[in-house]
Design a protein around this motif. Structure first.
Motif, PDB file in Angstrom:
ATOM      1  N   ILE D 457       0.875  -1.205   0.000  1.00  0.00           N
ATOM      2  CA  ILE D 457       0.000   0.000   0.000  1.00  0.00           C
ATOM      3  C   ILE D 457       0.893   1.230   0.000  1.00  0.00           C
ATOM      4  N   PRO D 458       0.690   2.146  -0.968  1.00  0.00           N
ATOM      5  CA  PRO D 458       1.560   3.341  -1.006  1.00  0.00           C
ATOM      6  C   PRO D 458       1.349   4.180   0.253  1.00  0.00           C
ATOM      7  N   GLU D 459       2.380   4.990   0.582  1.00  0.00           N
ATOM      8  CA  GLU D 459       2.346   5.793   1.810  1.00  0.00           C
ATOM      9  C   GLU D 459       1.115   6.701   1.801  1.00  0.00           C
ATOM     10  N   GLU D 460       0.892   7.340   0.640  1.00  0.00           N
ATOM     11  CA  GLU D 460      -0.224   8.300   0.585  1.00  0.00           C
ATOM     12  C   GLU D 460      -1.090   7.930  -0.627  1.00  0.00           C
ATOM     13  N   ILE D 461      -2.369   7.653  -0.404  1.00  0.00           N
ATOM     14  CA  ILE D 461      -3.226   7.290  -1.553  1.00  0.00           C
ATOM     15  C   ILE D 461      -3.493   8.563  -2.349  1.00  0.00           C
ATOM     16  N   PRO D 462      -3.107   8.534  -3.673  1.00  0.00           N
ATOM     17  CA  PRO D 462      -3.231   9.789  -4.475  1.00  0.00           C
ATOM     18  C   PRO D 462      -4.681  10.287  -4.454  1.00  0.00           C
ATOM     19  N   PRO D 463      -4.874  11.606  -4.192  1.00  0.00           N
ATOM     20  CA  PRO D 463      -6.249  12.108  -4.127  1.00  0.00           C
ATOM     21  C   PRO D 463      -6.894  12.212  -5.508  1.00  0.00           C
ATOM     22  N   LEU D 464      -8.178  12.345  -5.553  1.00  0.00           N
ATOM     23  CA  LEU D 464      -9.005  12.621  -6.745  1.00  0.00           C
ATOM     24  C   LEU D 464      -8.756  11.625  -7.881  1.00  0.00           C
ATOM     25  N   LYS D 465      -8.624  10.348  -7.533  1.00  0.00           N
ATOM     26  CA  LYS D 465      -8.482   9.312  -8.576  1.00  0.00           C
ATOM     27  C   LYS D 465      -9.821   8.567  -8.626  1.00  0.00           C
ATOM     28  N   ASP D 466     -10.342   8.289  -9.839  1.00  0.00           N
ATOM     29  CA  ASP D 466     -11.629   7.555  -9.957  1.00  0.00           C
ATOM     30  C   ASP D 466     -11.357   6.054  -9.877  1.00  0.00           C
ATOM     31  N   GLY D 467     -12.215   5.366  -9.142  1.00  0.00           N
ATOM     32  CA  GLY D 467     -12.093   3.895  -9.125  1.00  0.00           C
ATOM     33  C   GLY D 467     -13.501   3.310  -9.133  1.00  0.00           C
ATOM     34  N   MET D 468     -13.771   2.437 -10.115  1.00  0.00           N
ATOM     35  CA  MET D 468     -15.122   1.817 -10.083  1.00  0.00           C
ATOM     36  C   MET D 468     -14.956   0.308 -10.255  1.00  0.00           C
ATOM     37  N   HIS D 469     -15.725  -0.443  -9.490  1.00  0.00           N
ATOM     38  CA  HIS D 469     -15.588  -1.897  -9.575  1.00  0.00           C
ATOM     39  C   HIS D 469     -16.927  -2.543  -9.236  1.00  0.00           C
ATOM     40  N   ALA D 470     -17.122  -3.767  -9.717  1.00  0.00           N
ATOM     41  CA  ALA D 470     -18.401  -4.454  -9.454  1.00  0.00           C
ATOM     42  C   ALA D 470     -18.119  -5.912  -9.104  1.00  0.00           C
ATOM     43  N   VAL D 471     -19.000  -6.447  -8.289  1.00  0.00           N
ATOM     44  CA  VAL D 471     -18.864  -7.862  -7.881  1.00  0.00           C
ATOM     45  C   VAL D 471     -20.225  -8.516  -8.122  1.00  0.00           C
ATOM     46  N   GLU D 472     -20.221  -9.756  -8.578  1.00  0.00           N
ATOM     47  CA  GLU D 472     -21.500 -10.445  -8.865  1.00  0.00           C
ATOM     48  C   GLU D 472     -22.060 -10.970  -7.540  1.00  0.00           C
ATOM     49  N   ALA D 473     -22.981 -10.200  -6.948  1.00  0.00           N
ATOM     50  CA  ALA D 473     -23.594 -10.643  -5.682  1.00  0.00           C
ATOM     51  C   ALA D 473     -24.679 -11.675  -6.007  1.00  0.00           C
ATOM     52  N   PRO D 474     -25.167 -12.396  -4.974  1.00  0.00           N
ATOM     53  CA  PRO D 474     -26.249 -13.373  -5.234  1.00  0.00           C
ATOM     54  C   PRO D 474     -27.428 -12.720  -5.961  1.00  0.00           C
ATOM     55  N   ARG D 475     -27.715 -11.454  -5.712  1.00  0.00           N
ATOM     56  CA  ARG D 475     -28.898 -10.810  -6.331  1.00  0.00           C
ATOM     57  C   ARG D 475     -28.539 -10.089  -7.607  1.00  0.00           C
ATOM     58  N   GLY D 476     -27.248 -10.001  -7.945  1.00  0.00           N
ATOM     59  CA  GLY D 476     -26.900  -9.300  -9.184  1.00  0.00           C
ATOM     60  C   GLY D 476     -25.602  -8.540  -8.989  1.00  0.00           C
ATOM     61  N   GLU D 477     -25.352  -7.583  -9.876  1.00  0.00           N
ATOM     62  CA  GLU D 477     -24.041  -6.923  -9.898  1.00  0.00           C
ATOM     63  C   GLU D 477     -24.064  -5.770  -8.881  1.00  0.00           C
ATOM     64  N   VAL D 478     -23.156  -5.852  -7.866  1.00  0.00           N
ATOM     65  CA  VAL D 478     -22.997  -4.747  -6.917  1.00  0.00           C
ATOM     66  C   VAL D 478     -21.915  -3.818  -7.480  1.00  0.00           C
ATOM     67  N   PHE D 479     -22.213  -2.522  -7.545  1.00  0.00           N
ATOM     68  CA  PHE D 479     -21.284  -1.583  -8.211  1.00  0.00           C
ATOM     69  C   PHE D 479     -20.836  -0.544  -7.190  1.00  0.00           C
ATOM     70  N   HIS D 480     -19.533  -0.387  -7.025  1.00  0.00           N
ATOM     71  CA  HIS D 480     -19.016   0.641  -6.098  1.00  0.00           C
ATOM     72  C   HIS D 480     -18.166   1.623  -6.893  1.00  0.00           C
TER      73      HIS D 480
END
Lengths: 305, 687, 152, 571
Positions: D457-480
């Motif tokens: 893990i880097p010392e400082e997480i760079p600010p204002l970076k976009d991150g989107m990811h999804a996981v196939e939950a039992p009910r469907g795609e969870v998107f964060h």
């Protein structure tokens, strides 16, 4: 003597109904089908529920008519007990000489009407939905019982239940009565309000229909009405439609009838344990087919009479 | 003329004075059309006096026996004298018809206030004349006077229907006029046939009996046509199956009070006519078996059709009118069974005829009570559409109670009078069914339809009096006394008859057995059992069916105490809480269970004959782009007409006639009578 | 239909009664179960690492004076995630398998420590967070605001 | 068929007709395109209709402290080509209006109403602009998700205002299913317009328990604390949310997760899918009154819960994830217990399914109920078994592989029955697939050397970076979606649960002639998880009995809960 028999009938209906219901809940539904322990007190669980409810607070709905809400469960339970007096459990019925098949059918109808009016008096749309489902089902199930008893009347030349009973036991096996018995047994499942036909008080769909706004002792009385009505229907089926075991002594007859009722209860409990609930339109279709069978039985009876 | 008092003691005297008082009243009352306030009480008092006389005459017939026929002054040019004869059957009608009409008159004292724009002077005279017309029909002993009575009754009904001068009410009146005149024409036709074939050219009832007996041997064909025409005439007035369609339009458009009076008179007098025709005039022969079965079939069919059409109604007045057809179906079924079994087995026949008569009396009581309740709905809620009315029991508890009694009576539940007569009809039909299976089938249909009646009247009582109270009627006060007293009296009458049915059935049995010649009918105590309250039917081989209300009620009381004891066992506390809508707050107007939705699964299931109440659903989504295509649910104002082609043909004929003669209804009526006169002229020329 | 019903009843019968008689027979939790939080007050040096990582923020630290630090642990709000146990460099905290924590008195689930602090342990050097994301949020004088109104 | 898509072809297709201001493509599977405000609807229409993209969610962010503007992101995903993209638009604070895309994409209805409520961006042309997430009496002009709104401020609600429900058709009665109803585990209100037994229309009011944990996420908690908050969004599918959040942060910060941690994550996710589907099967049987199925399926499920307790330390809240990896290792002597439980569950489920498969009464209640055509799936953006039950084969595990799914062999179970029965068969099929995958994971773990479980893990997480990811939950795609921020805390964190889209599609399932008795089972067939939808902190999920609370008690309960939460803050 008839008064004594009447008291026996009332006491039997009031106590055998809940006991048999508790029995099926524990030993057939819980242990056999759902593979779980079931209530700790075993067959007495229904009594425990009823007496707990008797102590609870009595709720009336502000929007409804209080007097009718109060009277409905009382009238319902008393009509079921009067109907139990007309069923010849031990070969003779306390009110047997004073009433006949049509009076019995309409006394049971009076009970159903009391429940419906009590439910509608609360004003809740769920109570309306539940009680209208009950009446829709009653419109199809009641003719089945009526046609089967019509066949019995034609053969035994009398509307009195006792005469029909005596004729059927003397006659032994007869095809129209057998068809009638099959039709009535299937109808029992709906008259008991057991799955797959407990559509009127479906807890998941209409939050237990007529029961929704009733609580405390009146709920206990209403449950007791349904339990006693189950016992009465089972009693009628076992005495008039199962032609075995009529001896001279009334006490022995009573015991034989109770055994028969016990068997019928467990059969119905078993079906109830493993069946899903059907929709009201599917139930109407099923019971239309049963109606045709009952009609066939009645026609056969009239032809052979 | 003997001195007044003695004259009053004899039945003819009482009837005469009663009719005189009523006719005078109907002339006197309109004079007060200026002072509305006085007109009501005066009309009521005079009706009360007139009816009292008529009722006393009916009672005296039962005490002193039937009067001998009495010839009035013969009309010029007619060979037959106008004769009057009161026997037990007419006495029954002379008792309950005036009683019901008086109660309705008391009810309309304050009910008329709801029709502000109409002058009560156009209602009271006809309300007073109604018992006169009925009495005329009932005491007439010859066909001419009989027909005059029917004509008077048809006119009175027409003036009741067009009381409100709205457009569609006038059209309904015209429709009724057309139908009633058609009935009269049929009756006239039948009388003509009888007149042609009778040697003595005499139309008194005894002569008619002989002519029919002769025609049965010599001209069976003509006898059948005469009987058929009679059946059409009385069928239309009774409103049974093939001729029931005018009922749904005529009675609801009349003011409810008037409709209540009509319901207690019109169809019931038609039952008297049917009894007179098939039991009295027609000799006990194979004719009676044929016509009995036809009657029973018509009764069974009108049961079936009436109940299913009523299932669709959402308007209280229409619902109650539909049930006239059903109740008449029961009566005609009973009479048909009786007539069929006259030659076969007298006990079954006589019990059936008594059951029919007993149901007529009961029906008159609770049917008029139901119309009065509908009137109460109109008085307090401004409309009788069950969908817009709700929870009225809290506004008018007594009316609610009487409506509950009436609903329980018409559905035929044990303690009330409807059950006693229905029980007799069912057991009689079922027992008859063992020899002729047709009646078993009709008995089964009757039992099923009585369950359907129960369902429909739960709809009536459930949506009008129970359920959430509509805000429009929330702060209304209770009904005035004159409207409550008649309802209470009728309800009490229903319950009393229910408690002691045997006391009422024995005199009716006597009335019916008097119609047949002497020595034919078995004694009532053998057939009906001898106790005052219990009825034990015994058709020759042992007691077959029993209904004893006293032990039933005793057991009911005991069990009621048992359940009340259970209720108070652990003396629970009580609390009132609002209705639970799963935690949401829903206003009562939209939470009311809509009347159109009652028994919807059953209606859809039985939808083969009745055009299905088709609900097009729209699938609204929380984000629907355009307004979802909601097609309003087809409102059931126009239930399916069973004979669409016939109706269309009649209305086309009606329109063509109207076009020829600038279309005013009386013009059509005048044209019809002309055609009848032409027919008579032609006929007499031919024969 | 009948065949499937019979098969269902046989399954139910063969499975027998699976109801656990829990209140009457003890029901031990699985090994490794994250249950009750036990605090070994001797080992705890009051570094505040657990207070920083607790997601439910139910460990509050107040420095009454440069030498006195009060640590209040509201264990009734604890979500049993086990982060404090992982982060504690002196393994003073441990989650055992006990799960019957219901009490009628909230004081049973409330631990208050008063620590006499030497000078150095408030500067946070002696506590090395496992990942950069867990470093001390606030260094120096700390005053966690108490649950208002709920004085225990 | 649309030809093979890459980020460049999409960008090319868009820039043909729309002036693209800026675009970044950090990885071949991610694309962010900025378009001017008035062309947003046009861009979304092209992506949705021409390129057959699947609409995922809309996110509104208050970026005034950063660049003085508000930002709206419309997310689309191209499942066949494993590409997720976002259409970004910046709005200046004084003209906060945006043209609604709901007329083109019905599935965006709720998302746009939510940004209207919580961020204050007025959406023009929205067919149903009623409030969605805020309580009835919430004062106008206050928008909780803005940076200037203190996270624990609780405005006074005026009791008088009620939710503007739709008017029922003339002949229909209103039957309210909810907020407290035997079938719904969490409070939500379906107002059914009923004619007798036939449903002729409905209206939905949800978000009774909305706690705005997104506000908590970006104002109070740090990266690693949010993992445990995310896990408690839903009582049944907790691990799915924490995994998806961790992967979003890892993608934004560029953290590399070690292989062993990825395999453990896949194993635990599949374990959760097994117990969730068995739970649903029991629940569906209970809704239909088939208590036999309810008891038997929950009996089969119990060993899975004990196994989870043994592996992760708790029956449901596994708390296995951290940003960068997992906290607990699965050691070899745990393998045989996993394999034995998997075999038992497989055998018993097979037995049970064979028994209830040809039960005509049960089939009669499920067949032809809640019809949901593939076209409606595309319009409403439904995901998971609800979509797969109508033949639409979308599955995040295969389309956008994450954790260790690229190493596992499994097939996506679909069924083209388009009704409740099809969705049931899909879920049952997925139970068997998951059990197969669990066995594969155990084999993988056998030959991966035991190593460190947390990535660098880097010392400082760079600010204002976009991150989107999804996981196939039992009910469907969870998107964060995560936008990294300052002080070790994300700047914006958006959660979209599968039920968010699936519940919007339920009214479509009430086709003509639906019976009142079919409504609970149609609702159940979507397996709605209202707690995910409303992102509320579910504390007493364990207590299953339904408490009957008045509207007033509900408010009192929520206020006291809120006060307690506020009290624990330090600043």
């Amino acid at each position: 003597m008839l008064i004594g028999l009447g008291i026996v009938h009332i006491v039997l209906t009031l106590f055998a109904g809940p006991f048999l219901d508790g029995f099926t809940r524990k030993y057939i539904k819980a242990n056999l089908a759902h593979s779980r322990e079931g209530p700790l007190v075993g067959p007495w669980q229904t009594f425990v529920d009823l007496f707990k409810l008797l102590g609870k607070e009595d709720l009336f709905t502000a929007g409804g008519i209080i007097s009718l809400q109060m009277l409905a469960p009382l009238v319902a339970l008393s009509s079921a007990l009067v109907a139990s007096l007309m069923v010849p459990l031990s070969g003779i019925a306390p009110l047997g000489a004073q009433s006949d098949m049509i009076v019995f059918l309409y006394t049971i109808g009076l009970g159903a009407v009391a429940v419906v009016i009590g439910a509608m008096a609360t004003g809740s749309p769920y109570a309306y939905a539940g009680s209208l489902r009950e009446i829709s089902l009653y419109l199809i199930v009641e003719p089945v019982l009526m046609l089967a008893m019509l066949g019995a009347m034609a053969l035994s030349r009398s509307l009195h239940l006792e005469d029909q009973l005596r004729w059927h036991y003397a006659q032994g096996f007869s095809l129209p009565m057998l068809i009638g018995a099959v039709a009535v047994f299937v109808a029992l499942q709906a008259q008991f309000g057991k799955l797959p036909f407990d559509i009127a008080e479906a807890e998941q769909e209409v939050i237990s229909g007529p029961f929704i706004e009733i609580s405390g002792p009146r709920l206990a009385l209403l449950r007791w009405f349904f339990l006693s009505r189950q016992f009465v229907f089972a009693g009628l089926f076992c005495t008039v439609f199962l032609p075995w075991g009529l001896t001279a002594y009334p006490v022995v007859n009573l015991l034989i009838t109770l055994v028969k009722i016990f068997v019928v209860y467990s059969l119905i409990g078993l079906i109830d344990a493993v069946m899903p609930r059907v929709r009201i339109d599917q139930a109407l279709r099923v019971y239309f087919a049963v109606l045709i069978i009952a009609l066939l039985g009645a026609v056969l009876a009239f032809v052979s009479a | 003329m003997e001195n007044g008092l003695f004259w009053l003691a004899r039945t003819e005297g009482q009837i005469g004075t009663g009719l005189m008082v009523l006719i005078l009243a109907s002339v006197l009352v309109p004079l007060f059309y200026r002072r509305r306030y006085y007109m009501g009480p005066i009309a009521f008092i005079l009706t009360l006096i007139g009816s009292a006389f008529l009722i006393s005459s009916g009672v005296s017939v039962f005490l002193q026996g039937p009067t001998s026929t009495f010839h009035l002054h013969p009309l010029p040019g007619l060979t037959t004298p106008l004769t009057i004869g009161v026997d037990y059957l007419s006495a029954v009608f002379l008792i309950f018809v005036p009683a019901v009409v008086t109660l309705v008159c008391l009810y309309s004292l304050s009910y008329i206030e709801n029709y502000k724009e109409q002058n009560p002077a156009r209602l009271y005279p006809f309300l007073i004349l109604l018992p006169v017309a009925a009495a005329l029909i009932v005491i007439a002993a010859d066909l001419i006077l009989f027909l005059i009575g029917w004509e008077l009754l048809a006119l009175i009904t027409y003036f009741f229907i067009v009381y409100r001068k709205e457009k569609e009410v006038v059209r309904a009146g015209a429709g009724y006029l057309l139908v009633s005149q058609a009935a009269i024409v049929c009756l006239i036709g039948a009388t003509l046939i009888l007149y042609r074939f009778s040697e003595t050219k005499n139309l008194t009832f005894e002569a008619v009996g002989q002519t029919i007996e002769q025609m049965g041997l010599v001209h069976p064909g003509w006898l059948h046509t005469a009987l058929f025409l009679f059946l059409i005439g009385f069928g239309i007035n009774a409103g049974i199956f093939p001729f029931h369609f005018w009922l749904r339009k005529a009675y609801p458009s009349a003011p409810s009070a008037a409709a209540g009076a009509l319901a207690a008179v019109g169809p019931k007098v038609a039952v008297y006519a049917l009894l007179r025709l098939y039991a009295d005039w027609l000799p006990v022969s194979f004719f009676s078996t044929i016509w009995g079965q036809i009657l029973a079939l018509f009764g069974g069919l009108s049961l079936f059709v009436g109940a299913f059409i009523a299932l669709l109604q959402t308007d209280a007045a229409k619902l109650v009118s539909c049930y006239i057809t059903v109740q008449l179906g029961y009566i005609v079924l009973a009479i048909g069974a009786g007539v069929t079994f006259l030659p076969i087995s007298p006990p079954i026949a006589l019990v059936a005829l008594t059951a029919g008569l007993f149901h007529t009396v009961n029906n008159a009581l609770y049917k008029s009570l139901l119309f009065l309740n509908t009137g109460a709905l109109f008085a307090r809620a401004g409309e009788t559409d069950l969908a817009k009315v709700g929870g009225l029991m809290r506004v008018m508890p007594l009316t609610g109670l009487t409506a509950l009694t009436a609903a329980v009576a018409i559905a035929g539940l044990p303690p009330v009078n409807g059950f006693a007569s229905k029980w007799m009809i069912f057991s009689d039909c079922l027992m008859a069914g063992r020899t002729l299976p047709l009646f078993a089938l009709l008995g089964a249909i009757a039992l099923f339809i009585s369950a359907l009646t129960l369902a429909s009247f739960l709809k009536f009582f459930g949506s009008a009096f129970l359920g959430p109270l509509m805000p429009a009627t929330a702060e209304k006060k209770d009904l005035p006394l004159p409207m409550q007293v008649p309802q209470a009296l009728l309800a009490v009458a229903c319950v009393l008859i229910g408690l002691a049915p045997a006391a009422f059935v024995l005199p009716l049995y006597q009335a019916v057995s008097f119609l047949l010649h002497k020595g034919y009918a078995p004694s009532p105590y053998v057939v009906l059992g001898d106790s005052l309250t219990a009825i034990r039917l015994n058709f020759g081989d042992g007691i077959v069916a029993t209904w004893n209300p006293i032990p039933f009620l005793a057991a009911g009381a005991v069990t009621f105490l048992v359940s009340f004891g259970l209720y108070r066992l652990l003396n629970p506390s009580r609390r009132v809480s609002p209705v639970w809508h799963c935690g949401a707050t829903v206003s009562p107007t939209i939470a009311k269970y809509h009347t159109h939705g009652f028994y919807q699964p059953f209606k859809d299931f039985v939808g083969f004959r009745v055009n299905r109440s088709h609900a097009r659903s729209h699938n609204p989504s929380a984000y629907a782009s355009e307004e979802p295509p909601v097609r309003p649910i087809t409102q059931q104002s126009q239930p399916d007409r069973l004979y669409p082609s016939v109706i269309r043909w009649i209305s086309r004929l009606y329109r063509t006639i109207r076009r020829t003669r600038n279309g005013s209804p009386p013009m059509v009526w005048m044209l019809l009578t002309v055609s009848v006169i032409v027919a008579i002229a032609l006929y007499s020329a031919l024969s | 239909m009948i065949a499937s019903k019979i098969r269902q009843i046989l399954i139910g019968k063969r499975a027998g009664s699976v109801t656990l008689k829990y209140p009457f027979e003890p029901r031990p939790s699985e090994p490794g179960y994250r249950g009750r939080v036990t605090v070994d007050t001797d080992k705890c040096v009051g570094c505040g690492g657990c207070a920083d990582v607790c997601p439910a923020r139910c460990i509050l630290i107040t420095d009454v004076s440069p030498f006195i630090r009060i640590i209040r642990r509201y264990l009734d709000r604890c979500i049993h995630c086990g982060r404090c146990e992982e982060v504690c460099a002196y393994d003073a905290l441990h989650l055992d398998g006990e799960y019957e924590l219901a009490t009628t008195d909230r004081k049973d689930l409330f631990i208050e420590q008063k620590l006499f602090m030497g000078t150095c342990n408030r500067c946070g050097r002696c506590y090395i967070p496992p990942t950069p994301l867990d470093r001390l949020m606030v260094v120096g004088f700390r005053k966690d605001e108490d649950l208002d109104g709920e004085t225990i | 068929m649309v030809q093979q898509l890459t980020t460049d072809t999409i960008l090319g297709r868009l820039s043909e007709s729309i002036p693209v201001i800026a675009s970044q493509s950090p990885t071949p599977h991610r694309l962010y395109i900025e378009v001017p405000k008035d062309r947003v609807k046009e861009a979304c229409r092209i992506l949705f209709e021409d390129l057959q993209g699947r609409y995922t969610i809309t996110v509104g962010t208050d970026r005034r402290p950063v660049n003085g503007k508000f930002e709206v992101l419309h997310f689309f995903s191209f499942d066949r080509d494993n590409i997720r993209m976002a259409v970004r638009v910046f709005l200046d604070p004084d003209d906060l209006t945006l043209e609604s895309i709901t007329p083109v994409i019905p599935g965006a209805g709720w998302a746009e109403r939510e940004i209207q409520d919580l961020v204050g961006i007025r959406v023009i042309g929205h067919p149903d602009p009623r409030p969605l997430a805020l309580p009835d009496g919430f004062p106008e002009g206050l928008y909780p998700l803005r940076k200037d709104y203190p996270y624990n401020y609780q405005p006074p609600l005026d009791e008088g205002k009620t939710f503007p429900f739709k008017e029922p058709p003339p002949d229909a009665t209103v039957v309210t299913v909810g907020p407290f109803f035997p079938v719904l585990e969490e409070p939500s209100q379906w107002r059914l317009f009923v004619d007798g037994e036939i449903v002729v229309g409905c209206d939905y009011r949800g978000f009774y328990n909305h706690r705005a944990i997104e506000k908590l996420g970006d104002s109070v908690l740090t990266y690693n604390q949010i993992v445990f908050l995310a896990e408690r969004i839903c009582g049944i599918c907790g691990c799915v949310h924490s995994t998806s959040y961790c992967q979003a942060v890892e993608e934004a910060a560029g953290i590399e997760v070690p292989l062993r941690a990825r395999v453990i994550r896949s194993l635990i996710l599949e374990l959760e899918r097994v117990h969730s589907h068995l739970l649903w099967l029991g629940l569906a049987c209970h809704i239909v009154g088939f208590d036999y199925g309810f008891m038997q399926s929950w009996r089969i499920r119990e060993p899975v819960m004990w196994l989870a307790e043994y592996l992760t330390g708790s029956r449901k809240h596994f708390s296995i994830n951290l940003v960068g990896g997992v906290r607990r290792d699965i050691v070899p002597d745990q393998f045989d217990r996993i394999l034995s439980v998997a075999d038992d569950v497989d055998r018993q489920t097979n037995e049970l399914v064979k028994a209830i498969q040809d039960d005509t009464a049960l089939i009669a209640r499920l067949k032809g109920v809640g019809i949901f055509t593939p076209e409606e799936v595309r319009l409403s953006g439904a995901v998971g078994p609800t979509a797969r039950g109508s033949g639409v084969a979308i599955d995040a595990r295969r389309d956008h592989p994450y954790a260790a799914y690229d190493l596992l062999q499994f097939e996506v179970v679909t069924h083209d029955g388009c009704d409740t029965l099809a969705r049931t068969l899909v879920r049952i099929g997925e139970i068997f697939e998951s059990l197969k995958m669990i066995r594969q994971c155990v084999n993988l773990l056998k030959d991966i050397p035991v190593g460190d479980l947390l990535g660098e893990i880097p010392e400082e997480i760079p600010p204002l970076k976009d991150g989107m990811h999804a996981v196939e939950a039992p009910r469907g795609e969870v998107f964060h979606y995560v936008l990294t921020g300052y002080e070790n805390r994300p700047y914006r964190w958006r959660v979209r649960a599968p039920s968010y889209q699936n519940i919007q599609s339920v009214p479509m399932m009430f086709k003509e002639g639906t019976y009142l008795a079919d409504v609970p089972i149609t609702l159940g067939s979507v397996d709605p998880c209202f707690s995910c939808t409303e992102r509320m902190e579910v504390v007493d999920q364990g207590r299953s009995q339904s408490y009957t609370l008045e509207e007033k008690d509900l408010l009192r309960l929520s206020r006291s809960k809120y006060r307690a939460l506020k009290a624990t803050e330090r600043k």
